[in-house]
Motif scaffolding. Structure first.
Motif, PDB file in Angstrom:
ATOM      1  N   LEU A 235       0.634  -1.135   0.085  1.00 32.51           N
ATOM      2  CA  LEU A 235       0.010   0.020  -0.019  1.00 32.51           C
ATOM      3  C   LEU A 235       0.779   1.179   0.076  1.00 32.51           C
ATOM      4  O   LEU A 235       1.600   1.563   0.942  1.00 32.51           O
ATOM      5  CB  LEU A 235      -1.051  -0.009   1.143  1.00 32.51           C
ATOM      6  CG  LEU A 235      -1.811   1.040   1.462  1.00 32.51           C
ATOM      7  CD1 LEU A 235      -2.958   1.406   0.293  1.00 32.51           C
ATOM      8  CD2 LEU A 235      -2.614   0.949   2.869  1.00 32.51           C
ATOM      9  N   ASP A 236       0.726   2.004  -1.073  1.00 33.03           N
ATOM     10  CA  ASP A 236       1.194   3.391  -1.237  1.00 33.03           C
ATOM     11  C   ASP A 236       0.752   4.345  -0.023  1.00 33.03           C
ATOM     12  O   ASP A 236      -0.520   4.481  -0.032  1.00 33.03           O
ATOM     13  CB  ASP A 236       1.365   3.956  -2.617  1.00 33.03           C
ATOM     14  CG  ASP A 236       1.952   5.139  -2.766  1.00 33.03           C
ATOM     15  OD1 ASP A 236       3.176   5.203  -1.982  1.00 33.03           O
ATOM     16  OD2 ASP A 236       1.516   6.135  -3.541  1.00 33.03           O
ATOM     17  N   VAL A 237       1.664   5.411   0.592  1.00 33.85           N
ATOM     18  CA  VAL A 237       1.115   6.350   1.570  1.00 33.85           C
ATOM     19  C   VAL A 237       0.532   7.370   0.931  1.00 33.85           C
ATOM     20  O   VAL A 237      -0.775   7.892   1.007  1.00 33.85           O
ATOM     21  CB  VAL A 237       2.279   6.739   2.198  1.00 33.85           C
ATOM     22  CG1 VAL A 237       1.748   7.746   3.457  1.00 33.85           C
ATOM     23  CG2 VAL A 237       2.535   5.298   3.362  1.00 33.85           C
ATOM     24  N   MET A 238       1.244   8.032  -0.178  1.00 38.28           N
ATOM     25  CA  MET A 238       0.717   9.101  -0.774  1.00 38.28           C
ATOM     26  C   MET A 238      -0.010   8.990  -1.806  1.00 38.28           C
ATOM     27  O   MET A 238       0.540   8.827  -3.135  1.00 38.28           O
ATOM     28  CB  MET A 238       2.013  10.214  -1.229  1.00 38.28           C
ATOM     29  CG  MET A 238       2.815  10.487   0.042  1.00 38.28           C
ATOM     30  SD  MET A 238       1.830  11.519   1.217  1.00 38.28           S
ATOM     31  CE  MET A 238       1.480  12.858   0.274  1.00 38.28           C
TER      32      MET A 238
ATOM     33  N   THR B  60       6.337   4.398   0.865  1.00 40.48           N
ATOM     34  CA  THR B  60       6.196   6.035   0.740  1.00 40.48           C
ATOM     35  C   THR B  60       7.570   6.559   0.192  1.00 40.48           C
ATOM     36  O   THR B  60       8.776   5.939   0.059  1.00 40.48           O
ATOM     37  CB  THR B  60       6.273   6.559   2.131  1.00 40.48           C
ATOM     38  OG1 THR B  60       6.175   7.701   2.142  1.00 40.48           O
ATOM     39  CG2 THR B  60       7.495   5.947   2.765  1.00 40.48           C
ATOM     40  N   ALA B  61       7.338   7.798  -0.447  1.00 37.72           N
ATOM     41  CA  ALA B  61       8.498   8.311  -1.134  1.00 37.72           C
ATOM     42  C   ALA B  61       9.170   9.359   0.024  1.00 37.72           C
ATOM     43  O   ALA B  61      10.095   9.806  -0.211  1.00 37.72           O
ATOM     44  CB  ALA B  61       7.942   9.165  -2.401  1.00 37.72           C
ATOM     45  N   ARG B  62       8.533   9.476   0.953  1.00 36.65           N
ATOM     46  CA  ARG B  62       8.756  10.616   1.973  1.00 36.65           C
ATOM     47  C   ARG B  62       9.881  10.143   2.895  1.00 36.65           C
ATOM     48  O   ARG B  62      10.191   8.705   3.139  1.00 36.65           O
ATOM     49  CB  ARG B  62       7.716  10.845   2.979  1.00 36.65           C
ATOM     50  CG  ARG B  62       6.561  11.338   2.119  1.00 36.65           C
ATOM     51  CD  ARG B  62       5.457  11.967   3.532  1.00 36.65           C
ATOM     52  NE  ARG B  62       4.409  12.769   3.036  1.00 36.65           N
ATOM     53  CZ  ARG B  62       3.445  12.827   3.841  1.00 36.65           C
ATOM     54  NH1 ARG B  62       3.416  12.728   5.020  1.00 36.65           N
ATOM     55  NH2 ARG B  62       2.227  13.856   3.116  1.00 36.65           N
ATOM     56  N   SER B  63      10.942  10.830   3.423  1.00 40.74           N
ATOM     57  CA  SER B  63      11.805  10.510   4.053  1.00 40.74           C
ATOM     58  C   SER B  63      11.753  10.738   5.592  1.00 40.74           C
ATOM     59  O   SER B  63      12.502  10.381   6.573  1.00 40.74           O
ATOM     60  CB  SER B  63      13.311  11.317   3.838  1.00 40.74           C
ATOM     61  OG  SER B  63      13.028  12.480   3.884  1.00 40.74           O
ATOM     62  N   ASN B  64      10.526  11.440   5.961  1.00 41.33           N
ATOM     63  CA  ASN B  64      10.173  11.810   7.215  1.00 41.33           C
ATOM     64  C   ASN B  64      10.111  10.491   8.099  1.00 41.33           C
ATOM     65  O   ASN B  64       9.157   9.657   7.895  1.00 41.33           O
ATOM     66  CB  ASN B  64       8.813  12.567   7.243  1.00 41.33           C
ATOM     67  CG  ASN B  64       8.514  13.033   8.480  1.00 41.33           C
ATOM     68  OD1 ASN B  64       9.057  12.789   9.476  1.00 41.33           O
ATOM     69  ND2 ASN B  64       7.440  14.029   8.522  1.00 41.33           N
ATOM     70  N   PRO B  65      10.513  10.318   9.053  1.00 41.89           N
ATOM     71  CA  PRO B  65      10.668   8.987  10.232  1.00 41.89           C
ATOM     72  C   PRO B  65       9.286   8.976  10.752  1.00 41.89           C
ATOM     73  O   PRO B  65       8.922   7.911  11.115  1.00 41.89           O
ATOM     74  CB  PRO B  65      11.804   9.006  11.111  1.00 41.89           C
ATOM     75  CG  PRO B  65      12.195  10.780  11.026  1.00 41.89           C
ATOM     76  CD  PRO B  65      11.595  11.172   9.656  1.00 41.89           C
TER      77      PRO B  65
ATOM     78  N   LYS C 154      10.458   4.580  -0.871  1.00 39.35           N
ATOM     79  CA  LYS C 154      11.038   4.771  -2.143  1.00 39.35           C
ATOM     80  C   LYS C 154      12.132   5.362  -2.406  1.00 39.35           C
ATOM     81  O   LYS C 154      12.267   6.689  -1.427  1.00 39.35           O
ATOM     82  CB  LYS C 154       9.704   5.259  -2.968  1.00 39.35           C
ATOM     83  CG  LYS C 154       8.444   4.476  -2.981  1.00 39.35           C
ATOM     84  CD  LYS C 154       7.380   5.260  -3.809  1.00 39.35           C
ATOM     85  CE  LYS C 154       6.161   4.476  -3.790  1.00 39.35           C
ATOM     86  NZ  LYS C 154       5.021   5.191  -4.496  1.00 39.35           N
ATOM     87  N   PRO C 155      13.029   5.316  -3.295  1.00 46.00           N
ATOM     88  CA  PRO C 155      13.048   4.321  -3.946  1.00 46.00           C
ATOM     89  C   PRO C 155      13.555   2.885  -3.485  1.00 46.00           C
ATOM     90  O   PRO C 155      14.147   3.011  -2.591  1.00 46.00           O
ATOM     91  CB  PRO C 155      13.907   4.621  -5.229  1.00 46.00           C
ATOM     92  CG  PRO C 155      14.826   5.536  -4.732  1.00 46.00           C
ATOM     93  CD  PRO C 155      14.208   6.202  -3.485  1.00 46.00           C
ATOM     94  N   PHE C 156      13.166   1.791  -3.988  1.00 49.22           N
ATOM     95  CA  PHE C 156      13.425   0.603  -3.154  1.00 49.22           C
ATOM     96  C   PHE C 156      13.820  -0.569  -4.349  1.00 49.22           C
ATOM     97  O   PHE C 156      13.663  -0.508  -5.309  1.00 49.22           O
ATOM     98  CB  PHE C 156      12.619   0.080  -2.461  1.00 49.22           C
ATOM     99  CG  PHE C 156      11.051  -0.222  -3.014  1.00 49.22           C
ATOM    100  CD1 PHE C 156      10.894  -1.365  -3.927  1.00 49.22           C
ATOM    101  CD2 PHE C 156      10.332   0.687  -3.186  1.00 49.22           C
ATOM    102  CE1 PHE C 156       9.684  -1.742  -4.436  1.00 49.22           C
ATOM    103  CE2 PHE C 156       8.877   0.226  -3.687  1.00 49.22           C
ATOM    104  CZ  PHE C 156       8.582  -0.603  -4.419  1.00 49.22           C
ATOM    105  N   GLU C 157      14.546  -1.462  -3.834  1.00 49.78           N
ATOM    106  CA  GLU C 157      15.209  -2.674  -4.656  1.00 49.78           C
ATOM    107  C   GLU C 157      14.080  -3.738  -4.593  1.00 49.78           C
ATOM    108  O   GLU C 157      13.526  -4.019  -3.520  1.00 49.78           O
ATOM    109  CB  GLU C 157      16.448  -3.358  -4.022  1.00 49.78           C
ATOM    110  CG  GLU C 157      17.761  -2.364  -4.329  1.00 49.78           C
ATOM    111  CD  GLU C 157      17.981  -2.196  -5.680  1.00 49.78           C
ATOM    112  OE1 GLU C 157      17.727  -3.286  -6.502  1.00 49.78           O
ATOM    113  OE2 GLU C 157      18.575  -1.213  -6.186  1.00 49.78           O
TER     114      GLU C 157
END
Length: 243
Positions: free
Chosen positions: A67-70, A95-100, A117-120
């Motif tokens: 499930l994508d967050v945004m 998520t593409a966000r970096s916010n912990p 994201k991005p992920f392997e």
């Protein structure tokens, strides 16, 4: 016109292969995930939004949700909260966000894991395998094993197929009755709020839910006015009394 990408090809995959729901508004990523998961032995259904995912869930039961967050409109967090009202299906959030704080929010809602994201792709497979393995181990790990069917009295409801039988005799259900019974069954005997039973089109209200529940009771109960299996929980909603 190209084929509908919502359901990835399932050729050569056995019926018992894990079935994954992928929910992401990015079509390119949905297609990539569907192809990669399919190549690694998963059956895949894809949806572009929470509303489409709910529609898919009316007739299908999934072993896990990616499930994508945004997403526009209803976010992944919103949809995860709705899932957790009735189901313990494993959820892997993207998520593409970096916010912990996003990771904390997802885990507080009930997500099983979180992948930025991005992920392997291989990392996604490893994380998905891990949460499926934890889920399959069941109550000893504090998680619930996937349900294939539930029993109550002389009835058996096969969840993925949406089939209700009484002493091996099939009982015909409407689409809404099947949807309601699936939600109740996945709650494993727990209480289900009326809001979770209002359907996928958003048009139903509490009154129509009560009408639909009465119809379902007429199919199941010997005495619908004094139900034994589909019980009202005052101030909350309903529950299905399982064996």
């Amino acid at each position: 016109m190209s084929a509908d990408p919502a359901v990835a090809p399932r050729a050569e995959l056995p019926d018992h292969a894990p079935h994954i729901l992928v929910v992401d508004d990015d079509r390119r990523l949905r297609d990539l995930l569907a192809r990669f998961l399919g190549e690694n032995g998963y059956r895949v259904t894809a949806a572009a939004s929470a509303a489409e995912a709910r529609a898919r869930g009316r007739s299908l039961v999934f072993d896990a949700v990616v499930l994508d967050v945004m997403m526009p409109g209803e976010t992944g967090f919103d949809y995860a909260r709705q899932i957790r009202l009735t189901s313990s299906v494993p959820i892997l959030m993207l998520t593409a966000r970096s916010n912990p704080n996003d990771r904390v929010t997802g885990l507080e809602i009930g997500a099983d894991d979180y992948l930025p994201k991005p992920f392997e792709p291989r990392e996604l497979i490893l994380r998905l395998n891990n949460i499926l393995r934890r889920n399959a181990r069941g109550p000893a790990d504090g998680t619930a094993a996937p349900l294939d069917a539930v029993r109550f009295g002389p009835f058996q409801f096969r969840i993925e197929r949406g089939e209700l039988t009484r002493d091996d005799e099939a009982i015909r259900l409407s689409e809404r009755e099947r949807e309601i019974l699936t939600i109740l069954a996945l709650a494993r005997g727990g209480n289900v709020e009326r809001e979770a039973l209002t359907g996928t089109n958003g048009a139903a209200n509490e009154r129509t839910v009560d009408v639909q529940m009465n119809r379902l009771r007429r199919r199941i109960e010997d005495d619908p006015a004094n139900p034994r299996y589909v019980q009202t929980v005052r101030g909350v909603g309903y529950r299905l009394v399982l064996d």
